[in-house]
Design an enzyme around this catalytic site. Structure first.
Site, PDB file in Angstrom:
ATOM      1  N   ASP A   1     -38.606  45.860 -32.160  1.00  0.00           N
ATOM      2  CA  ASP A   1     -39.796  45.164 -31.643  1.00  0.00           C
ATOM      3  C   ASP A   1     -40.019  45.524 -30.175  1.00  0.00           C
ATOM      4  O   ASP A   1     -41.154  45.776 -29.754  1.00  0.00           O
ATOM      5  CB  ASP A   1     -39.619  43.641 -31.760  1.00  0.00           C
ATOM      6  CG  ASP A   1     -39.977  43.124 -33.149  1.00  0.00           C
ATOM      7  OD1 ASP A   1     -40.487  43.920 -33.967  1.00  0.00           O
ATOM      8  OD2 ASP A   1     -39.746  41.932 -33.418  1.00  0.00           O
TER       9      ASP A   1
ATOM     10  N   GLU B   1     -33.709  44.477 -35.322  1.00  0.00           N
ATOM     11  CA  GLU B   1     -35.144  44.147 -35.412  1.00  0.00           C
ATOM     12  C   GLU B   1     -35.707  43.802 -34.039  1.00  0.00           C
ATOM     13  O   GLU B   1     -36.804  44.255 -33.683  1.00  0.00           O
ATOM     14  CB  GLU B   1     -35.371  42.982 -36.385  1.00  0.00           C
ATOM     15  CG  GLU B   1     -35.069  43.302 -37.846  1.00  0.00           C
ATOM     16  CD  GLU B   1     -35.809  44.528 -38.353  1.00  0.00           C
ATOM     17  OE1 GLU B   1     -36.951  44.769 -37.917  1.00  0.00           O
ATOM     18  OE2 GLU B   1     -35.239  45.266 -39.169  1.00  0.00           O
TER      19      GLU B   1
ATOM     20  N   HIS C   1     -42.749  50.131 -34.532  1.00  0.00           N
ATOM     21  CA  HIS C   1     -41.537  49.357 -34.830  1.00  0.00           C
ATOM     22  C   HIS C   1     -40.604  50.163 -35.745  1.00  0.00           C
ATOM     23  O   HIS C   1     -39.404  50.282 -35.478  1.00  0.00           O
ATOM     24  CB  HIS C   1     -41.923  48.017 -35.475  1.00  0.00           C
ATOM     25  CG  HIS C   1     -40.761  47.266 -36.041  1.00  0.00           C
ATOM     26  ND1 HIS C   1     -40.126  46.246 -35.367  1.00  0.00           N
ATOM     27  CD2 HIS C   1     -40.096  47.400 -37.209  1.00  0.00           C
ATOM     28  CE1 HIS C   1     -39.125  45.795 -36.101  1.00  0.00           C
ATOM     29  NE2 HIS C   1     -39.085  46.472 -37.234  1.00  0.00           N
ATOM     30  N   GLU C   2     -41.172  50.741 -36.809  1.00  0.00           N
ATOM     31  CA  GLU C   2     -40.361  51.539 -37.740  1.00  0.00           C
ATOM     32  C   GLU C   2     -39.765  52.752 -37.022  1.00  0.00           C
ATOM     33  O   GLU C   2     -38.604  53.127 -37.243  1.00  0.00           O
ATOM     34  CB  GLU C   2     -41.201  52.000 -38.934  1.00  0.00           C
ATOM     35  CG  GLU C   2     -41.701  50.881 -39.828  1.00  0.00           C
ATOM     36  CD  GLU C   2     -40.572  50.033 -40.387  1.00  0.00           C
ATOM     37  OE1 GLU C   2     -39.506  50.583 -40.713  1.00  0.00           O
ATOM     38  OE2 GLU C   2     -40.755  48.806 -40.474  1.00  0.00           O
TER      39      GLU C   2
ATOM     40  N   HIS D   1     -36.638  52.025 -35.092  1.00  0.00           N
ATOM     41  CA  HIS D   1     -35.379  52.048 -35.858  1.00  0.00           C
ATOM     42  C   HIS D   1     -34.772  53.449 -35.856  1.00  0.00           C
ATOM     43  O   HIS D   1     -33.557  53.607 -35.782  1.00  0.00           O
ATOM     44  CB  HIS D   1     -35.625  51.592 -37.295  1.00  0.00           C
ATOM     45  CG  HIS D   1     -35.797  50.109 -37.434  1.00  0.00           C
ATOM     46  ND1 HIS D   1     -34.916  49.204 -36.905  1.00  0.00           N
ATOM     47  CD2 HIS D   1     -36.754  49.378 -38.052  1.00  0.00           C
ATOM     48  CE1 HIS D   1     -35.314  47.970 -37.194  1.00  0.00           C
ATOM     49  NE2 HIS D   1     -36.440  48.058 -37.884  1.00  0.00           N
TER      50      HIS D   1
HETATM   51 ZN   LIG Z   1     -37.633  46.523 -38.709  1.00  0.00          ZN
END
Ligand SMILES: [Zn+2]
Length: 429
Positions: free
Chosen positions: A367, A363, A278-279, A282
């Site tokens: 995801d 976000e 997930h990170e 980004h």
């Molecule tokens: Zn996040």
């Protein structure tokens, strides 16, 4: 113009105060209404006791935030229309030092006022609220040491920047705001470079992630996503708090991946991989770069506005400077900078829901990236553990959430991930 600005400022301030208190009230009421039952989507994964702890923790934080909101508004009124800043301008003007150092003294005094207003809340939050819910691991001694180090870092980094900005405002001519903007962008870059190697180690210990299953899987994930990093680290987050987290830090090839020890202790290999994916999302989806670009545009616009306002008498008198002090204020660029920094958040508050919406979209995208690269099911499992461990409410008020939340509400996030999971995945139910 003077009274027009005063009226606009007062209306915006009242609107901000009313909105904040109304939203906090909504959040408290909504959480209380849903306290007796775990939402269906989480019913088989989170116990009622944990759900109620999250409700009580959310309520306690909102109650504290309400008091802090009122205090902040009162301090701002006292400093502006109440004449507090004017008092500080007169006092620093009589210090017998050069004009640049008069402005530095002005900012030091303002920082002191802001610290006096905010420290009791920080203390209460750590030693009463976090303590009551079992999250706090700080001693008063560590809290004071953090405070001292934080102030030293702020002076070491902030003072040169302030001196440079004040010097440019005096000497760079009408386009000073362009130069200050350049200095500000360079400063942010410098902090990005210094943070992982110089600043963060002042507060925490960082150790390489030990070899083993977790490390191998994470390295495989990074390789699979074509991500180069200068190392995987474990941070002793448990020294201060029971909350867990993971983050990327640094710039370019010097990027580091940091896991809180609290997170490592709680998640299994699949879940850890999903959280990191997930990170990573980004980064891969350029969210970080977009954020930096937006903040560059916004700071340029605000500096241009400041340059325009700083030359206008009504800007000073409209925000509480007595007319006899205006000539001195016009000759001291720090006064305009201070007044602007105090008043600006009152007007940008209305933009909070737009920024929050933008962040929530990122976000969801991160995801979806994690679901593609590491699987939706382990991410849902990790999120449920983190919601429970952090006592994050599963039932936020929709309006409060839309206004403030950088992350989507738990139920919506989990529902979207579940839709991305393969139909035969056992834990997606
Ligand atoms: Zn996040």
């Amino acid at each position: 113009m003077t009274s027009a600005l005063t009226a606009v400022f007062l209306v915006a301030l009242a609107a901000m105060l009313a909105t904040r208190l109304w939203l906090a009230g909504r959040q408290i009421a909504h959480v209380a209404r849903h306290r007796e039952r775990v939402p269906d989507a989480f019913a088989d994964r989170i116990a009622l006791a944990a759900h109620q702890k999250a409700a009580d923790y959310t309520t306690a934080k909102q109650r504290l935030a309400r008091v802090e909101t009122v205090v902040d508004v009162l301090v701002l009124l006292a400093l502006t229309l109440g004449g507090g800043l004017a008092l500080l301008v007169r006092w620093t003007g009589g210090l017998g030092v050069g004009p640049v150092w008069q402005d530095v003294a002005l900012f030091a005094a303002l920082a002191l006022v802001s610290a006096i207003a905010s420290l009791p809340f920080s203390w209460y939050s750590t030693f009463v609220v976090e303590e009551r819910f079992g999250f706090n691991r700080m001693t008063l001694r560590l809290w004071l040491a953090d405070l001292t180090k934080g102030a030293a870092v702020a002076v070491a980094l902030g003072l040169p920047l302030l001196l440079l900005a004040l010097w440019l405002m005096r000497t760079a001519g009408d386009a000073w705001w362009l130069w200050v903007w350049g200095a500000w962008m360079a400063f942010q870059l410098l902090v990005l470079v210094l943070f992982p190697t110089v600043i963060a180690p002042l507060f925490n210990k960082f150790e390489p992630l030990p070899a083993g299953d977790a490390r191998e899987r994470i390295e495989a994930l990074l390789a699979r996503c074509g991500f180069s990093s200068a190392g995987l680290f474990v941070m002793d987050g448990s020294r201060r708090s029971g909350h867990g987290n993971a983050y990327f830090t640094g710039l370019g090839r010097a990027k580091r991946v940091v896991f809180f020890d609290t997170l490592l202790a709680r998640l299994n290999g699949d879940e850890l991989e999903a959280v990191l994916a997930h990170e990573l999302g980004h980064f891969k989806l350029k969210h970080i770069a977009k954020r930096i670009a937006w903040s560059a545009v916004a700071s340029l616009a605000f500096l241009a506005l400041l340059a325009w306002l700083a030359a206008r008498q009504w800007f000073y008198t409209g925000l509480g400077m007595p007319p006899d002090l205006v000539p001195a204020a016009l000759a001291r660029p720090g006064v305009a900078l201070a007044l602007f920094s105090l008043a600006l958040p009152v007007f940008t508050f209305a933009l909070a829901p737009i920024a929050a919406q933008y962040s929530r979209r990122h976000e969801f995208e991160a995801d979806a990236f994690a679901a593609r690269t590491a699987g939706a099911v382990p991410l849902v499992q990790a999120l449920v553990k983190l919601y429970e461990d952090n006592a994050a409410t599963l039932t936020p008020d929709p309006v409060h959430s839309a206004f403030y939340d950088s992350h989507p509400p738990a139920a919506e996030r989990v529902a979207r991930l579940a839709a991305l999971a393969p139909a035969d995945a056992p834990a997606a139910a």
